[in-house]
Design an enzyme around this catalytic site. Structure first.
Site, PDB file in Angstrom:
ATOM      1  CG  ASP A 133      -1.879  -5.607  -2.244  1.00 18.98           C
ATOM      2  OD1 ASP A 133      -3.055  -5.525  -1.876  1.00 18.98           O
ATOM      3  OD2 ASP A 133      -0.915  -5.292  -1.529  1.00 18.98           O
ATOM      4  CD  GLN A 154      -0.592  -9.170   0.052  1.00 18.34           C
ATOM      5  OE1 GLN A 154      -0.045  -8.072  -0.020  1.00 18.34           O
ATOM      6  NE2 GLN A 154      -1.482  -9.449   0.985  1.00 18.34           N
ATOM      7  CG  HIS A 167      -3.860  -0.343  -2.485  1.00 13.69           C
ATOM      8  ND1 HIS A 167      -2.819  -1.186  -2.866  1.00 13.69           N
ATOM      9  CD2 HIS A 167      -4.018  -0.527  -1.145  1.00 13.69           C
ATOM     10  CE1 HIS A 167      -2.369  -1.821  -1.809  1.00 13.69           C
ATOM     11  NE2 HIS A 167      -3.065  -1.439  -0.753  1.00 13.69           N
ATOM     12  CG  HIS A 177      -5.720  -0.978   2.007  1.00  8.34           C
ATOM     13  ND1 HIS A 177      -4.349  -0.867   2.111  1.00  8.34           N
ATOM     14  CD2 HIS A 177      -6.220   0.167   2.553  1.00  8.34           C
ATOM     15  CE1 HIS A 177      -4.033   0.278   2.694  1.00  8.34           C
ATOM     16  NE2 HIS A 177      -5.157   0.921   2.966  1.00  8.34           N
ATOM     17  NE  ARG A 188       2.348  -9.058   5.393  1.00 11.03           N
ATOM     18  CZ  ARG A 188       1.029  -9.014   5.193  1.00 11.03           C
ATOM     19  NH1 ARG A 188       0.255  -9.889   5.834  1.00 11.03           N
ATOM     20  NH2 ARG A 188       0.514  -8.133   4.375  1.00 11.03           N
ATOM     21  CB  CYS A 234      -1.022  -0.014   1.128  1.00 11.55           C
ATOM     22  SG  CYS A 234      -0.520  -0.864   2.625  1.00 11.55           S
ATOM     23  CE  LYS A 286      -8.595  -7.797   8.660  1.00  6.47           C
ATOM     24  NZ  LYS A 286      -7.242  -8.359   8.477  1.00  6.47           N
TER      25      LYS A 286
END
Length: 637
Positions: free
Chosen positions: A382, A380, A384, A510, A362, A333, A464
Site C-alpha cells: 500500500d 497490501q 499514499h 491511494h 475485511r 489510508c 480510480k
C-alpha cells in the site's frame, strides 16, 4: 417512409414501418439468417422490432459482443424451458448473463445431479432444434403477478410485485414456456447451437442467507463451436494451474476452517512471499517512498471521521477493550494520514510518498472466499502520495510507468486500463469528483494507454484507475490501482503550508501495484503453474548425489551455490538417481545438478533444466555465471 442508415453509411428507404428482420433481409439473405437482434439509434431491440421513423440501424450477429450476450441470455431461458419440461414442479427465479456464460436459479425439492445436467443439456438441444419462435409480449404488473402465481411460480411473482405499479411488464414466450425479461432475445430457439451446462451450486434467494437456498445451474454459450472449445480448454488448463492445487503439490501454503479466509504460509511459500516483498521494497526505495508501519486497530472515532463508518462499516471487523470500541483496519489510508499530520509540512515536502506492507482485514462473506484470491486477512503493498493539485498529473503518469515495469519484471506485458468513476454512495462534492476524474483520464492519455470507463465503480472517497493484467492462458486479473482523493485528507485534518504561507489541504493519491500480496501470489502461482522463473523459485537448484560416496561433493557444490546467493540443497538420500530426478522435476525446480564419479573427479556438475534438457557437464563457476546472467535478465540484480 423511413430512411434507414446502416453502419457502412449506406441508406435504405422503405415505404412504411419495417422490422429489423426485414432490414437485414434487404441487405442480403446471409445477414437475414445471421441476425440475432438489432441496434436502433443505439438501443438493442429484437429482430421483430418495428422501425417507424428515420433511424440508424445495425444488425447484431454472433460476431458482435452484444450478439454473444444475447445468445447467452436466450440460452439461460432455454435452460429454464428444459427444466420446466423435465421437472415441472421446479420453480424458476432469475437467470442472468455472466462472464463467459450464464446461470439460472431454481427452487426444487431435491439436489440436481450430474445425470440431471446431462438430461437437461440433451433436452435443451431438442428444444433448440424445434426452431420455436421467441416472441415478446407486455402485461400490466398486477396481471403478470396473478399469471405467475397461477402457474405456481411464486418467486417470479415476487420479483414482478417489487416493480413499481403502472409499469408494463416485458415477457418472452417460446412455446409453452414464458419468462420475465426486458430482452432482447434471439428470434427463435434454433439460433442456440453452442452451449454446455457446467455445474450446480447453492445460492440464497436474493442473496440473503435468511432466505431459502436455491440451486444455481451454471452454463456457457457461444456463437461458434471453436470459441467454446477454446474456452473449455482454457478451463481445463486453469484447473491444472489452480493455486490451491499447485500450492499443496509444492508445499507452499494451506488454509483451514479454524482461520477462514486466512493463510498458513509454509517455508517454501514464505520464500516466494519474501522475494516479492523484497522486490517491492526496492521499488519503494528507488522511487522516493518512505516505508512506515501503522497500528492494526484504531478507535472507531477515526473511522467515523474518515468516512469508513458510514460507507464501509459492513465490511469491517470490530473489537473492544476497557469500554472503547476499535476497528481492525480494512485499509491503511487513515493511518498514513496520521503519519503525515505529525509535524508541520511545507509545499517543499510535497509530493510526500508513504508506503507500507500492511495487513488488512475485511469481513468478506464466507461464500465469496476463494483461497488466496479472496481472503479476509491480506497484506497490501500500500502507498499514499500527498501532493498539490498541480502535482496530480505528473504523479499519476510516473506511477503508470512504474507499474508497467513491475508487471514486466513479473512476466506480465499485457495490461488493461479502466477508470472507475463516482459511485452513488460517496463523499465530496461533484466539482471535486469532476477534477479527480479529469486528472486520471488525462494521465492515461498522456501515458499512451487505451482505456475504458466503468461508471459508478469508484471508491466512496475518489475515482480510480484499475490496472488489470492478462496471464499466460488469457485470464484477466485486476491488481493495481491509482485513486485520487480530495476528501479524506480534509476529513482527517491534513494540511501543508503553501508558498503564500496559507494552510492548504493536500490531495491524497491511494495506490497499490500488486494490491493484495496473497492474491498476487495466487496469480503468479497460476500464471507459471508453479514453474517460477529462477529469481522467484523457492528452491532454485537441487544437487543430486548418485551414490553415498558422492555425498561430500554434493554438499560442497550446494554450499558454494548458497555462498553465491542462490537457494540450493543437496539430496543425499540413498535412492536411485532416476527417482530423485523425477521427484525434483515434480517440484518444478529450475535446475538439477547430478554429481557422480566423473563429475567429482573433473570438479564439474551435470546440469539438467526444468524442461528435462541435458546441458551436459559444466564447471561450477560456469554454472554460477549462468545463474547470475539469468537473474540479471529478469531485472532482479
Amino acid at each position: 417512409m423511413p430512411d434507414i442508415r446502416l453502419p457502412d453509411g449506406s441508406v435504405k428507404s422503405f415505404p412504411g414501418p419495417v422490422t429489423v428482420a426485414e432490414i437485414a433481409a434487404s441487405v442480403g439473405a446471409g445477414l437475414a439468417r445471421a441476425a440475432l437482434a438489432g441496434r436502433v439509434d443505439g438501443k438493442l431491440v429484437d429482430t421483430s422490432h418495428r422501425v417507424e421513423a428515420d433511424s440508424e440501424v445495425a444488425i447484431i450477429t454472433e460476431r458482435d459482443k452484444d450478439g454473444v450476450e444475447i445468445l447467452r441470455h436466450s440460452t439461460a431461458h432455454l435452460l429454464a424451458h428444459a427444466v420446466k419440461e423435465l421437472f415441472p414442479e421446479a420453480q424458476v427465479t432469475i437467470g442472468p448473463v455472466i462472464e463467459n456464460g450464464f446461470y439460472y436459479d431454481f427452487a426444487f425439492k431435491r439436489p440436481f445431479t450430474p445425470e440431471d445436467l446431462a438430461a437437461l443439456e440433451k433436452r435443451m438441444l431438442e428444444i433448440a432444434k424445434r426452431e420455436i419462435p421467441v416472441a415478446r409480449k407486455l402485461m400490466q404488473r398486477d396481471e403478470a403477478v396473478a399469471f405467475f402465481n397461477a402457474q405456481g411460480e411464486h418467486y417470479k411473482a415476487e420479483i414482478i410485485a417489487s416493480i413499481p405499479p403502472g409499469e408494463p411488464i416485458s415477457l418472452y414466450q417460446q412455446g409453452d414456456f414464458i419468462d420475465l425479461c426486458r430482452g432482447p432475445h434471439v428470434p427463435s430457439t434454433g439460433k442456440l447451437k453452442v452451449f454446455k451446462l457446467m455445474r450446480v451450486a447453492g445460492a440464497y434467494w436474493r442473496g440473503d442467507s435468511n432466505n431459502a437456498m436455491l440451486q444455481r445451474i451454471y452454463g456457457t454459450a457461444w456463437g461458434r463451436k471453436e470459441d467454446q472449445d477454446a474456452y473449455l480448454k482454457m478451463l481445463e488448463e486453469a484447473e491444472k494451474r489452480d493455486h490451491r492445487r499447485v500450492g499443496a503439490q509444492l508445499d507452499l501454503f494451506h488454509m483451514q476452517d479454524e482461520a477462514p479466509g486466512m493463510v498458513f504460509w509454509h517455508p517454501k511459500g514464505w520464500i516466494l512471499w519474501q522475494e516479492v516483498e523484497q522486490y517491492m521494497r526496492r521499488v519503494y526505495r528507488d522511487n522516493g517512498y518512505l516505508e512506515v508501519r501503522c497500528p492494526m486497530i484504531l478507535d472507531v472515532s477515526l473511522w467515523k471521521r474518515s468516512g469508513h463508518w458510514d460507507n464501509y462499516r459492513e465490511n469491517m471487523f470490530f473489537t473492544s477493550s476497557e469500554n472503547r470500541e476499535y476497528a481492525v483496519k480494512p485499509m491503511n489510508c487513515p493511518g498514513h494520514v496520521q503519519v503525515f499530520n505529525q509535524g508541520v509540512k511545507s509545499y517543499r515536502n510535497l509530493p510526500y510518498r508513504l508506503g507500507e506492507f500492511g495487513v488488512c482485514h475485511r469481513n468478506e462473506p464466507s461464500g465469496a472466499l476463494h483461497g488466496l484470491m479472496r481472503a479476509r486477512a491480506f497484506w497490501q503493498d500500500d502507498g499514499h502520495i500527498f501532493c498539490t493539485e498541480d502535482q496530480i498529473l505528473g504523479e499519476c503518469i510516473a506511477y503508470t510507468a512504474l507499474l508497467r515495469k513491475v508487471y514486466r519484471d513479473f512476466g506480465f506485458t499485457d495490461i488493461i486500463y479502466k477508470i472507475a468513476t463516482r459511485p452513488e454512495k460517496r463523499v465530496g462534492s461533484d466539482a471535486i469528483w469532476d477534477k479527480a476524474e479529469a486528472a486520471l483520464i488525462e494521465s492515461l492519455k498522456r501515458s499512451g494507454a487505451d482505456f475504458q470507463i466503468n461508471p459508478g465503480e469508484g471508491a466512496f472517497y475518489g475515482p480510480k484507475i484499475e490496472y488489470s493484467l492478462k496471464d499466460a492462458i488469457g485470464r484477466v486479473w485486476q491488481c493495481g490501482t491509482m485513486q485520487v482523493d480530495f476528501s479524506m485528507p480534509q476529513l482527517l485534518g491534513a494540511e501543508y503550508i503553501s508558498e503564500d504561507n496559507a494552510r492548504k489541504v493536500p490531495v491524497m493519491l491511494h495506490r497499490a501495484i500488486v494490491g493484495s500480496m496473497e492474491r498476487f501470489l495466487g496469480i503468479l502461482i497460476e500464471n507459471y503453474a508453479g514453474a517460477f522463473p529462477l529469481w522467484l523459485s523457492p528452491e532454485q537448484v537441487a544437487v543430486l548425489s548418485i551414490t553415498e560416496r558422492h555425498a561430500d561433493y554434493a554438499e560442497q557444490v550446494a554450499g558454494a551455490l548458497r555462498k553465491a546467493g542462490f537457494r540450493a540443497a543437496a539430496d543425499l538420500r540413498n535412492e536411485k538417481i532416476s527417482y530423485k530426478i523425477r521427484e525434483h522435476s515434480l517440484q518444478k525446480l529450475p535446475y538439477q545438478l547430478v554429481v557422480g564419479d566423473k563429475e567429482k573427479q573433473a570438479n564439474t556438475v551435470a546440469v539438467r533444466t526444468r524442461g528435462g534438457e541435458d546441458l551436459g557437464a559444466m564447471t561450477l563457476s560456469d554454472f554460477i555465471a549462468r545463474l547470475q546472467t539469468e537473474a540479471v535478465a529478469l531485472g532482479t540484480a
